[in-house]
Scaffold this active site. Structure first.
Site: not given
Length: 743
Positions: A32, A78, A122
């Site tokens: 991570r 993931h 968007y």
């Protein structure tokens, strides 16, 4: 740990917690938070790029919705939240966060003001050319693959990385018990260093720093760190870099001017910087600065207006660098995973060597893979050539034999792959022209095979091939290209300009009020009425000091330690203020005995309750740390009871037995520590108070009714230090205290 017949394990709570926390810590460190030295990526970034490649979001292809990318990454590779994945993707697309962006974003991906990106539904994205370099050769067995979290597909353990991403783009991360912080660098400089290291593997740090001059931030700025500190940081893998904003002076009419800031330090939000400067102006913390305007468009342009045209621009900017994020310190902690997936702190040289060895291994694997493919193709082409030489017989066998494949293999000693390829040939491939093309392809692949075999057998040729890749990379990102030019200027250490206190704070009169229980505040002006002060229940006034906002205040505690607090840092208003112990680390069993305006060149009289004391130079005070500085070490059982400025030529001491002694100040030593010397001896009683006065002015003290009494002739009380003294004059205060003394 024990196991029962039912298969239930019994283990201690501490052992169980340790086992689980260790697993969590390792997962955080390796999967991570820490980047790999080879491709400079964390798992989430690696998975993002690989998923975008699978979606065919190459630089020359169209964009796709970011939500589509995030969904694929989360569903296939993931198993974490979509918000975290999108945030990582957004950062890869920000040209003010990434020196060489890996994602080409379309839409609102945030800005340098700190505004967030638009929602993932968007925005659209695709890979950049740099990301393409990181993925180059991934289908050519260049790296290992592993199963995904659900075992349904495969993902790369590492990317081929034909781009030194770790140092080029940097990385930040916090793991369990360790962290990483790597600033970005210039790729052309990194390529120069890598090429030199191929020729000279034991390249020293000093020679390396002639090639890699320091970080190169996407937002520009000026690096003002000392060369020695830069060297130590790169040598050890730990350190920091001071970066300042770029600015220039614009001349205006009538001799006026303004400062324009055109570049700000890395990771400083412009809106937060403007807000901080506005707060300082409103709070009158920067006396030289009158106003700030943000006139930025695509480029940064912050206009700073001085309060007067007589202000020195250099001095004004130095004061701003000292108090605002216009100067920032960027940390370097080169803590990464090495090729064996072990976390460790590397030097700059080790990080570059890690990338070189990775490129060397990738080159060998790609060439080996290519060699295998060539051999397979040559095998097929050999079968085609046999077929062309015996085309009529091949046609007869296919038409007449029940098992033509077996017959052809036996007739011409073909392999299974060759026989299958001949059977799958199209009729149009039987043209004479096609035979010529196959022979040409066969000869070309044979030559390429020979070259690859020679390359794999010669280590020098392998390193020359790696050097060739780096040379082409440097040409693509050279100093003359828009993306490759250095943005952060290399400046020398800033000049040692002494900033006067009134440059940082507007000088205003204030009254410092401190209560018995240690609550302190300041009130604007010097005309405050003591009767109007409010305190908490059971508390009262202890110190009242008239000062200015630019003054440094000296506080002396009963344990002999002195502390310093800037007057403008104290809480303002007519409330109760704040506890003094929140600002300084004063022992709980000790109290404040003096509150003074610091005077660097003055002398101070300090005394303890056992009648000992000495003079302290003002330079001994002024410790700006919370722990303060020891200026007197009273004897066991004694406490410091007074500290006041020594502004006369004689010292007057009075005991609780009401006997007073006056002696020349020259008899009192000046020291910077210790228990002190005896001021006055007592057959009965103890030390009560002391002061410094002028023998010419005499001694004055207040009398009832607002009157004052003065004794100009002090001859009968004159003596030598350490004597018992003479009874005090009639009307002297009870208990015996000098008028300048504390409560």
């Amino acid at each position: 740990m024990t196991t029962t017949s039912a298969g239930i394990r019994t283990t201690g709570l501490g052992d169980a917690l340790a086992e689980r926390y260790l697993a969590y810590a390792l997962s955080t460190i390796m999967s991570r938070s820490l980047p790999d030295v080879r491709d400079g990526l964390k798992p989430v970034h690696r998975r993002l790029l690989y998923a975008m490649r699978q979606l065919r979001l190459d630089p020359d292809q169209g964009y796709k919705k970011s939500a589509r990318v995030v969904g694929d990454v989360m569903g296939k590779f993931h198993p974490h939240g979509d918000a975290a994945i999108y945030e990582a993707m957004v950062r890869l697309a920000q040209d003010f966060s990434q020196r060489y962006p890996l994602v080409d974003g379309q839409g609102n991906f945030g800005n340098v003001d700190g505004d967030n990106a638009a929602a993932m539904r968007y925005t659209e994205a695709r890979l950049t050319e740099v990301a393409g370099l990181l993925l180059e050769g991934i289908d050519e067995d260049a790296v290992d693959f592993t199963d995904t979290y659900d075992g349904e597909s495969r993902e790369p353990v590492i990317l081929p990385a034909a781009f030194p991403n770790l140092l080029a783009n940097g990385a930040q991360g916090i793991a369990v018990g360790m962290a990483t912080s790597i600033p970005p660098h210039n790729v052309a400089e990194l390529c120069d260093a890598l090429l030199r290291m191929i020729d000279k593997p034991d390249l020293g740090i000093d020679e390396l720093l002639t090639l890699v001059r320091g970080p190169d931030f996407p937002t520009g700025g000026v690096l003002v760190e000392k060369p020695g500190n830069i060297r130590d940081a790169y040598l050890t893998g730990k350190g920091s870099f001071r970066v300042r904003a770029c600015w220039n002076v614009e001349k205006l009419q009538n001799g006026t001017w303004q400062v324009v800031v055109t570049e700000i330090p890395y990771q400083v939000q412009k809106a937060r910087l403007v807000e901080r400067l506005a707060e300082l102006i409103e709070g009158r913390k920067i006396a030289m600065l009158a106003d700030i305007r943000d006139e930025s468009a695509e480029d940064i342009r912050l206009v700073l207006e001085p309060r007067s045209r007589r202000v020195d621009p250099e001095l004004m900017m130095e004061s701003l660098f000292a108090t605002t994020p216009l100067e920032s310190r960027i940390q370097l902690n080169l803590n990464v995973l090495d090729a064996s997936r072990t976390p460790r702190v590397m030097s700059l040289s080790q990080a570059l060597q890690g990338f070189l060895h990775h490129r060397h291994e990738v080159l060998i694997r790609r060439k080996t893979h290519r060699l295998t493919r060539i051999e397979e193709r040559l095998e097929v082409l050999q079968g085609y050539l046999v077929a062309y030489l015996n085309i009529d017989e091949v046609i007869r066998i296919i038409r007449e034999e029940d098992d033509p494949k077996t017959v052809m293999r036996a007739r011409w000693e073909l392999t299974d792959r060759q026989a299958e390829a001949v059977l799958n040939m199209r009729l149009r491939a039987l043209r004479k022209l096609e035979e010529i093309e196959i022979r040409k392809e066969f000869d070309g692949l044979s030559d390429e095979k020979a070259e690859i075999e020679a390359l794999l057998k010669n280590p020098d040729l392998l390193w020359q091939a790696v050097a060739g890749e780096l040379s082409r990379l440097r040409e693509s990102f050279g100093p003359d290209t828009e993306l490759g030019r250095r943005r952060t200027a290399i400046g020398g250490p800033p000049p040692d300009i002494e900033i006067p206190p009134d440059a940082l704070t507007e000088r205003e009169p204030v009254t410092v009020v401190c209560s018995e229980k240690g609550w302190i505040r300041v009130i604007k002006g010097h005309g405050a009425d003591e009767t109007g002060f409010r305190f908490k229940e059971g508390d009262s006034l202890r110190f009242l000091l008239r000062a200015h906002t630019t003054d440094l205040l000296t506080l002396v505690a009963s344990n002999g330690r002195s502390y310093s607090v800037q007057a403008d840092r104290l809480p303002r208003g007519r409330g109760h203020g704040e506890p003094l112990r929140l600002m300084i680390d004063m022992a709980e069993d000790h109290d404040l005995v003096a509150l003074l305006v610091h005077r660097e060149h003055a002398r101070y009289l300090i005394a303890s309750g056992d009648g000992r004391g000495f003079l302290v130079p003002g330079s001994r005070f002024g410790a700006r740390t919370r722990t303060g500085r020891q200026v007197m070490s009273p004897a066991d059982g004694a406490r410091v009871v007074l500290c006041r400025q020594a502004g006369g030529d004689h010292v007057a001491v009075v005991g609780s037995n009401r006997r007073m002694l006056v002696f020349p100040i020259d008899e009192l030593p000046e020291r910077s520590g210790g228990k002190g010397v005896i001021l006055q001896r007592y057959a009965r009683g103890s030390f009560a108070d002391a002061t410094v006065l002028s023998a010419e002015d005499g001694l004055t003290w207040p009398m009832p009714g607002g009157r004052q009494r003065r004794i100009r002739e002090l001859g009968q009380w004159m003596g030598r230090r350490g004597q018992a003294g003479v009874a005090v004059p009639n009307g002297f205060p009870r208990p015996p205290r000098f008028p300048e003394g504390g409560a």
